[in-house]
Design a protein around this motif. Structure first.
Motif, PDB file in Angstrom:
ATOM      1  N   ILE A 137      13.001  43.232  23.491  1.00  0.00           N
ATOM      2  CA  ILE A 137      13.946  42.757  22.484  1.00  0.00           C
ATOM      3  C   ILE A 137      13.224  42.307  21.211  1.00  0.00           C
ATOM      4  O   ILE A 137      13.573  42.733  20.099  1.00  0.00           O
ATOM      5  CB  ILE A 137      14.804  41.591  23.042  1.00  0.00           C
ATOM      6  N   PHE A 138      12.228  41.442  21.358  1.00  0.00           N
ATOM      7  CA  PHE A 138      11.505  40.946  20.189  1.00  0.00           C
ATOM      8  C   PHE A 138      10.859  42.092  19.420  1.00  0.00           C
ATOM      9  O   PHE A 138      10.926  42.147  18.191  1.00  0.00           O
ATOM     10  CB  PHE A 138      10.443  39.911  20.572  1.00  0.00           C
ATOM     11  N   THR A 139      10.218  43.018  20.143  1.00  0.00           N
ATOM     12  CA  THR A 139       9.549  44.147  19.487  1.00  0.00           C
ATOM     13  C   THR A 139      10.560  45.009  18.738  1.00  0.00           C
ATOM     14  O   THR A 139      10.295  45.447  17.617  1.00  0.00           O
ATOM     15  CB  THR A 139       8.776  44.997  20.520  1.00  0.00           C
ATOM     16  N   GLY A 140      11.716  45.244  19.330  1.00  0.00           N
ATOM     17  CA  GLY A 140      12.757  46.038  18.669  1.00  0.00           C
ATOM     18  C   GLY A 140      13.250  45.384  17.391  1.00  0.00           C
ATOM     19  O   GLY A 140      13.391  46.041  16.353  1.00  0.00           O
ATOM     20  N   ILE A 141      13.511  44.080  17.470  1.00  0.00           N
ATOM     21  CA  ILE A 141      13.979  43.350  16.281  1.00  0.00           C
ATOM     22  C   ILE A 141      12.879  43.288  15.227  1.00  0.00           C
ATOM     23  O   ILE A 141      13.127  43.485  14.035  1.00  0.00           O
ATOM     24  CB  ILE A 141      14.476  41.945  16.675  1.00  0.00           C
ATOM     25  N   PHE A 142      11.654  43.059  15.677  1.00  0.00           N
ATOM     26  CA  PHE A 142      10.516  43.017  14.761  1.00  0.00           C
ATOM     27  C   PHE A 142      10.341  44.355  14.054  1.00  0.00           C
ATOM     28  O   PHE A 142      10.156  44.426  12.839  1.00  0.00           O
ATOM     29  CB  PHE A 142       9.236  42.645  15.519  1.00  0.00           C
ATOM     30  N   TYR A 143      10.408  45.436  14.809  1.00  0.00           N
ATOM     31  CA  TYR A 143      10.245  46.785  14.250  1.00  0.00           C
ATOM     32  C   TYR A 143      11.342  47.089  13.228  1.00  0.00           C
ATOM     33  O   TYR A 143      11.062  47.602  12.134  1.00  0.00           O
ATOM     34  CB  TYR A 143      10.246  47.806  15.383  1.00  0.00           C
ATOM     35  N   ALA A 144      12.583  46.770  13.560  1.00  0.00           N
ATOM     36  CA  ALA A 144      13.692  47.016  12.627  1.00  0.00           C
ATOM     37  C   ALA A 144      13.512  46.218  11.342  1.00  0.00           C
ATOM     38  O   ALA A 144      13.650  46.752  10.239  1.00  0.00           O
ATOM     39  CB  ALA A 144      15.019  46.663  13.301  1.00  0.00           C
TER      40      ALA A 144
END
Length: 124
Positions: free
Chosen positions: A94-101
Protein backbone atom coordinates in the motif's frame (compact mmCIF):
# COMPACT_ATOMS: atom_id res chain seq x y z
CA UNK A 1 -1.38 13.89 -43.03
CA UNK A 2 -2.26 14.52 -39.37
CA UNK A 3 -2.87 10.81 -38.79
CA UNK A 4 0.42 9.93 -40.46
CA UNK A 5 2.32 12.41 -38.27
CA UNK A 6 0.71 11.08 -35.09
CA UNK A 7 1.12 7.44 -36.16
CA UNK A 8 4.78 7.79 -37.04
CA UNK A 9 5.49 9.67 -33.81
CA UNK A 10 3.54 7.06 -31.84
CA UNK A 11 5.52 4.24 -33.44
CA UNK A 12 8.81 5.88 -32.53
CA UNK A 13 7.64 6.79 -29.01
CA UNK A 14 6.29 3.33 -28.26
CA UNK A 15 9.47 1.72 -29.62
CA UNK A 16 11.60 3.96 -27.41
CA UNK A 17 9.40 3.12 -24.41
CA UNK A 18 9.87 -0.59 -25.04
CA UNK A 19 13.63 -0.13 -25.45
CA UNK A 20 13.83 1.64 -22.10
CA UNK A 21 11.68 -0.98 -20.40
CA UNK A 22 14.13 -3.77 -21.28
CA UNK A 23 17.23 -2.03 -19.93
CA UNK A 24 18.65 -4.65 -17.54
CA UNK A 25 19.35 -2.12 -14.77
CA UNK A 26 15.64 -1.47 -14.26
CA UNK A 27 14.84 -5.13 -13.61
CA UNK A 28 17.27 -5.18 -10.67
CA UNK A 29 15.10 -2.78 -8.68
CA UNK A 30 11.89 -3.91 -6.97
CA UNK A 31 10.11 -0.72 -8.01
CA UNK A 32 8.65 0.40 -11.37
CA UNK A 33 11.65 2.65 -12.12
CA UNK A 34 11.45 2.23 -15.89
CA UNK A 35 7.92 3.63 -16.11
CA UNK A 36 8.80 6.40 -13.68
CA UNK A 37 11.82 7.38 -15.78
CA UNK A 38 9.83 7.14 -19.02
CA UNK A 39 7.04 9.34 -17.70
CA UNK A 40 9.54 11.86 -16.29
CA UNK A 41 11.38 12.08 -19.61
CA UNK A 42 8.10 12.28 -21.52
CA UNK A 43 6.81 15.08 -19.28
CA UNK A 44 10.10 16.96 -19.67
CA UNK A 45 9.99 16.52 -23.45
CA UNK A 46 6.37 17.58 -23.85
CA UNK A 47 7.02 20.62 -21.66
CA UNK A 48 10.02 21.55 -23.79
CA UNK A 49 8.09 21.01 -27.02
CA UNK A 50 5.18 23.11 -25.78
CA UNK A 51 7.25 26.09 -24.72
CA UNK A 52 9.37 25.86 -27.87
CA UNK A 53 6.35 25.88 -30.17
CA UNK A 54 4.94 28.91 -28.36
CA UNK A 55 8.12 30.89 -29.01
CA UNK A 56 8.89 29.64 -32.52
CA UNK A 57 5.75 30.04 -34.57
CA UNK A 58 7.46 28.69 -37.70
CA UNK A 59 7.20 25.11 -36.43
CA UNK A 60 4.74 23.28 -38.64
CA UNK A 61 1.51 21.91 -37.12
CA UNK A 62 2.39 18.42 -38.42
CA UNK A 63 5.68 18.54 -36.54
CA UNK A 64 3.88 19.53 -33.35
CA UNK A 65 1.39 16.66 -33.76
CA UNK A 66 4.27 14.29 -34.47
CA UNK A 67 6.18 15.35 -31.34
CA UNK A 68 3.43 15.97 -28.77
CA UNK A 69 0.60 13.59 -29.61
CA UNK A 70 2.64 10.96 -31.42
CA UNK A 71 6.10 10.76 -29.89
CA UNK A 72 5.25 11.82 -26.32
CA UNK A 73 1.89 10.05 -26.35
CA UNK A 74 3.48 6.83 -27.58
CA UNK A 75 6.44 7.14 -25.23
CA UNK A 76 4.67 7.83 -21.94
CA UNK A 77 2.17 5.39 -20.54
CA UNK A 78 -0.56 6.18 -18.12
CA UNK A 79 -2.10 2.74 -18.49
CA UNK A 80 1.09 0.96 -17.42
CA UNK A 81 1.51 3.43 -14.57
CA UNK A 82 -2.04 2.68 -13.39
CA UNK A 83 -1.57 -1.08 -13.70
CA UNK A 84 1.67 -0.96 -11.71
CA UNK A 85 -0.05 0.97 -8.93
CA UNK A 86 -2.91 -1.54 -8.89
CA UNK A 87 -0.43 -4.44 -8.75
CA UNK A 88 1.43 -2.84 -5.85
CA UNK A 89 -1.82 -2.30 -3.94
CA UNK A 90 -3.11 -5.81 -4.73
CA UNK A 91 0.16 -7.28 -3.42
CA UNK A 92 -0.27 -5.47 -0.11
CA UNK A 93 2.37 -2.84 -0.86
CA UNK A 94 0.00 0.00 0.00
CA UNK A 95 2.66 2.53 1.01
CA UNK A 96 4.78 1.77 -2.07
CA UNK A 97 1.75 2.16 -4.36
CA UNK A 98 0.76 5.49 -2.84
CA UNK A 99 4.38 6.65 -2.84
CA UNK A 100 4.82 5.68 -6.50
CA UNK A 101 1.61 7.46 -7.56
CA UNK A 102 2.51 10.60 -5.65
CA UNK A 103 6.13 10.59 -6.76
CA UNK A 104 5.14 10.11 -10.41
CA UNK A 105 2.77 13.06 -10.42
CA UNK A 106 5.18 15.32 -8.54
CA UNK A 107 8.24 14.57 -10.66
CA UNK A 108 6.34 14.81 -13.95
CA UNK A 109 4.97 18.25 -13.04
CA UNK A 110 8.50 19.15 -11.93
CA UNK A 111 9.87 17.91 -15.27
CA UNK A 112 7.60 20.29 -17.15
CA UNK A 113 8.68 23.14 -14.88
CA UNK A 114 12.35 22.30 -15.45
CA UNK A 115 11.84 22.06 -19.22
CA UNK A 116 10.54 25.62 -19.22
CA UNK A 117 13.58 26.81 -17.28
CA UNK A 118 15.87 24.99 -19.70
CA UNK A 119 14.14 26.69 -22.62
CA UNK A 120 14.58 30.12 -21.00
CA UNK A 121 18.26 29.53 -20.38
CA UNK A 122 18.89 28.38 -23.95
CA UNK A 123 16.65 30.69 -25.97
CA UNK A 124 15.85 33.79 -23.92
Amino acid sequence: MEFLAVGLGGFIGASLRYAMSIIPFFSLINFPVATLAINFLGAFLIGLITVTTLHFESIQPYAILFMKTGLCGGFTTFSTFSLEIMDLLANGRIFTGIFYATLSVVICVFAIYISRLVFQVIFL
